[in-house]
Write a protein that holds these residues in place. Sequence first.
Motif, short mmCIF file in Angstrom:
data_model
loop_
_atom_site.label_atom_id
_atom_site.label_comp_id
_atom_site.label_asym_id
_atom_site.label_seq_id
_atom_site.Cartn_x
_atom_site.Cartn_y
_atom_site.Cartn_z
N ASP A 93 49.74 62.00 53.24
CA ASP A 93 49.20 62.30 51.91
C ASP A 93 49.20 61.07 51.00
OD1 ASP A 93 48.85 64.88 52.72
OD2 ASP A 93 50.63 65.67 51.71
N HIS A 94 50.18 60.21 51.19
CA HIS A 94 50.29 59.01 50.34
C HIS A 94 49.03 58.15 50.44
CE1 HIS A 94 51.96 55.36 48.52
NE2 HIS A 94 51.54 54.70 49.58
N ASN A 95 48.49 58.00 51.63
CA ASN A 95 47.30 57.17 51.82
C ASN A 95 46.08 57.81 51.17
OD1 ASN A 95 49.05 56.99 54.60
ND2 ASN A 95 48.30 54.99 53.95
N THR A 130 46.17 59.83 48.61
CA THR A 130 46.39 59.72 47.17
C THR A 130 45.98 58.33 46.67
OG1 THR A 130 48.20 61.31 47.23
CG2 THR A 130 48.10 59.85 45.33
#
Length: 340
Positions: A55-57, A59
């Motif tokens: 999810d970080h990527n 985001t």
Amino acid sequence: MAERRMISKSLLMDNRFLGLSNDTKTLYIYLLSFADDDGIVKRSMMIDSVLRVDDHNYTALEENGLIIPDKNDQIKVITDWNNLQSIRKDIYRQTTYLEVRSQLFMRTDYSYTKNPDDKNVFSSADDWIKNGRPKDITDFNPLIQQHLNDRNGIRNGDRNEVRNLSIDQYSTDQRSIDQDSTAQRRTDQLSSDQDSKAQQTTNIKYINRSSNGGMGEILLPANGSTSTKYNNATTESGVNSGEDNGVNQDAENNFKMDPERTQEIASLFDSLNQAFDVNLSVDDERLRMLFNNLLNQYKIGYIENGLIELSESAGSQNKGNVKSLVVNHLSETVKSLLTN
């Protein structure tokens, strides 16, 4: 979906792109490659696993304005798609995510936005695409004003004042409009044919048979001697084949789905074909009913993981074996993954 996509120098030199981590840059290029002709792409568990992104990527891409998230967090829109890709009218195929596209608007730099009140918005994405996707507009002011008038009409509740954008303002040809109409008629006909096929399945019974866990199936007429829609005969392991397959009679007799469920099932067919390197059709009613039943029980990501697990354990298979494998074992595979 096209097999090739373009990567432009302008993208590679864009500061928003250059500031990303290498794994996020790679993810963005993958999203470009797998997006449909309207720049809409569904998040793939397979891609996430191969690239080791999370999810970080996603985001990071959203915060840099490179993708637009949807309320369904599995669907992403490439913001600058129309600047990065040029798709001829004769090969363009509209997205299956029509509900997602209906929420998008066009800015004067031909990028997407979800904000209809952006001062640079000149049209809804649906209207722009309907009118031939022109990128040679010389004067946006009349179109921006028309969009503002339409917005004011909606705010005031006077929907009768809302008009479609003038085709003359876009200088597009009638052929593209006729193609859209023809495509819509074909879609309507396909939907009608699929409803007929679903009705016909109520006159068919399935019996699974195999000494290696149920890798084959026989069709019987509905007036055969068996007592239920799915025969109560077991495999050698003693498990009821009808329940193992994750398909029940209600799912078969009442197989009418909303558009969102139809899109989810289409996505599962994509995942299935990618995992096994086959091209099984989304019109396959047996698999559609299986996916529909599983989606009533599990999130789509769990089912995709089950397909990957099956493909890794089964190795190379032909189309017939892939279908039987999925029908007979996907439900149990998903269950086993959840208990691990």
